[in-house]
Design a protein around this motif. Sequence first.
Motif, PDB file in Angstrom:
ATOM      1  N   GLU A   6       0.836  -1.189   0.000  1.00 17.95           N
ATOM      2  CA  GLU A   6       0.000   0.000   0.000  1.00 17.95           C
ATOM      3  C   GLU A   6       0.875   1.245   0.000  1.00 17.95           C
ATOM      4  O   GLU A   6       1.952   1.266   0.591  1.00 17.95           O
ATOM      5  N   ILE A   7       0.380   2.260  -0.664  1.00 18.81           N
ATOM      6  CA  ILE A   7       1.093   3.530  -0.724  1.00 18.81           C
ATOM      7  C   ILE A   7       0.079   4.654  -0.599  1.00 18.81           C
ATOM      8  O   ILE A   7      -1.065   4.530  -1.048  1.00 18.81           O
ATOM      9  N   LYS A   8       0.520   5.727   0.007  1.00 18.03           N
ATOM     10  CA  LYS A   8      -0.338   6.895   0.141  1.00 18.03           C
ATOM     11  C   LYS A   8      -0.056   7.828  -1.034  1.00 18.03           C
ATOM     12  O   LYS A   8       1.091   8.192  -1.296  1.00 18.03           O
ATOM     13  N   LYS A  14      -4.955   9.534  -0.335  1.00 18.75           N
ATOM     14  CA  LYS A  14      -5.676   8.293  -0.047  1.00 18.75           C
ATOM     15  C   LYS A  14      -4.747   7.099  -0.234  1.00 18.75           C
ATOM     16  O   LYS A  14      -3.830   7.123  -1.049  1.00 18.75           O
ATOM     17  N   TRP A  15      -4.988   6.044   0.535  1.00 17.59           N
ATOM     18  CA  TRP A  15      -4.194   4.833   0.457  1.00 17.59           C
ATOM     19  C   TRP A  15      -4.761   3.925  -0.632  1.00 17.59           C
ATOM     20  O   TRP A  15      -5.956   3.812  -0.805  1.00 17.59           O
ATOM     21  N   SER A  16      -3.844   3.268  -1.373  1.00 21.28           N
ATOM     22  CA  SER A  16      -4.270   2.317  -2.402  1.00 21.28           C
ATOM     23  C   SER A  16      -3.154   1.300  -2.612  1.00 21.28           C
ATOM     24  O   SER A  16      -2.030   1.468  -2.142  1.00 21.28           O
ATOM     25  N   GLU A  17      -3.474   0.233  -3.334  1.00 22.41           N
ATOM     26  CA  GLU A  17      -2.495  -0.820  -3.589  1.00 22.41           C
ATOM     27  C   GLU A  17      -1.501  -0.355  -4.642  1.00 22.41           C
ATOM     28  O   GLU A  17      -1.844   0.360  -5.575  1.00 22.41           O
ATOM     29  N   GLU A  24       2.753   3.461 -12.560  1.00 23.77           N
ATOM     30  CA  GLU A  24       1.485   3.178 -11.901  1.00 23.77           C
ATOM     31  C   GLU A  24       0.833   4.470 -11.409  1.00 23.77           C
ATOM     32  O   GLU A  24       1.499   5.379 -10.932  1.00 23.77           O
ATOM     33  N   ARG A  25      -0.492   4.528 -11.534  1.00 27.27           N
ATOM     34  CA  ARG A  25      -1.254   5.727 -11.176  1.00 27.27           C
ATOM     35  C   ARG A  25      -2.197   5.439 -10.012  1.00 27.27           C
ATOM     36  O   ARG A  25      -2.598   4.308  -9.783  1.00 27.27           O
ATOM     37  N   TYR A  33       2.301   7.851  -8.827  1.00 29.81           N
ATOM     38  CA  TYR A  33       2.784   7.710  -7.455  1.00 29.81           C
ATOM     39  C   TYR A  33       4.182   8.288  -7.293  1.00 29.81           C
ATOM     40  O   TYR A  33       4.479   8.946  -6.319  1.00 29.81           O
ATOM     41  N   ASP A  34       5.041   8.015  -8.267  1.00 34.66           N
ATOM     42  CA  ASP A  34       6.423   8.475  -8.188  1.00 34.66           C
ATOM     43  C   ASP A  34       6.784   9.165  -9.497  1.00 34.66           C
ATOM     44  O   ASP A  34       7.413   8.585 -10.376  1.00 34.66           O
TER      45      ASP A  34
END
Length: 104
Positions: A6-8, A14-17, A24-25, A33-34
Amino acid sequence: MSQVSEIKCPVCGKWSEWTGKIDERCPHCAAHYDAGRLQYAEENRIKTEINRQNSYLIIKDTDDPVVQMGKQFVNWLRWATFYGISVIYIVIAVLVILYGLVML
């Protein structure tokens, strides 16, 4: 072997996988994400493509490993010759200048 964690999201919070992939979005806001890592990977891909286009012999992924090594050697030899001749011309120019200064 994809591990899910999981990453915020840095944008919406919000937290998601997250599987750790570069592109990845967030499913909530569609932000990367990054983004810095994605930009760095894209710049490296563009540099690699430019270097491939500047090669004398283009190395294809479908070539045999021996053929790829041969093409890499020829490309290296081409650039080594170019820089070697350039150094020789620079040395000759410096010697002519020094000879001219000494003979004044």
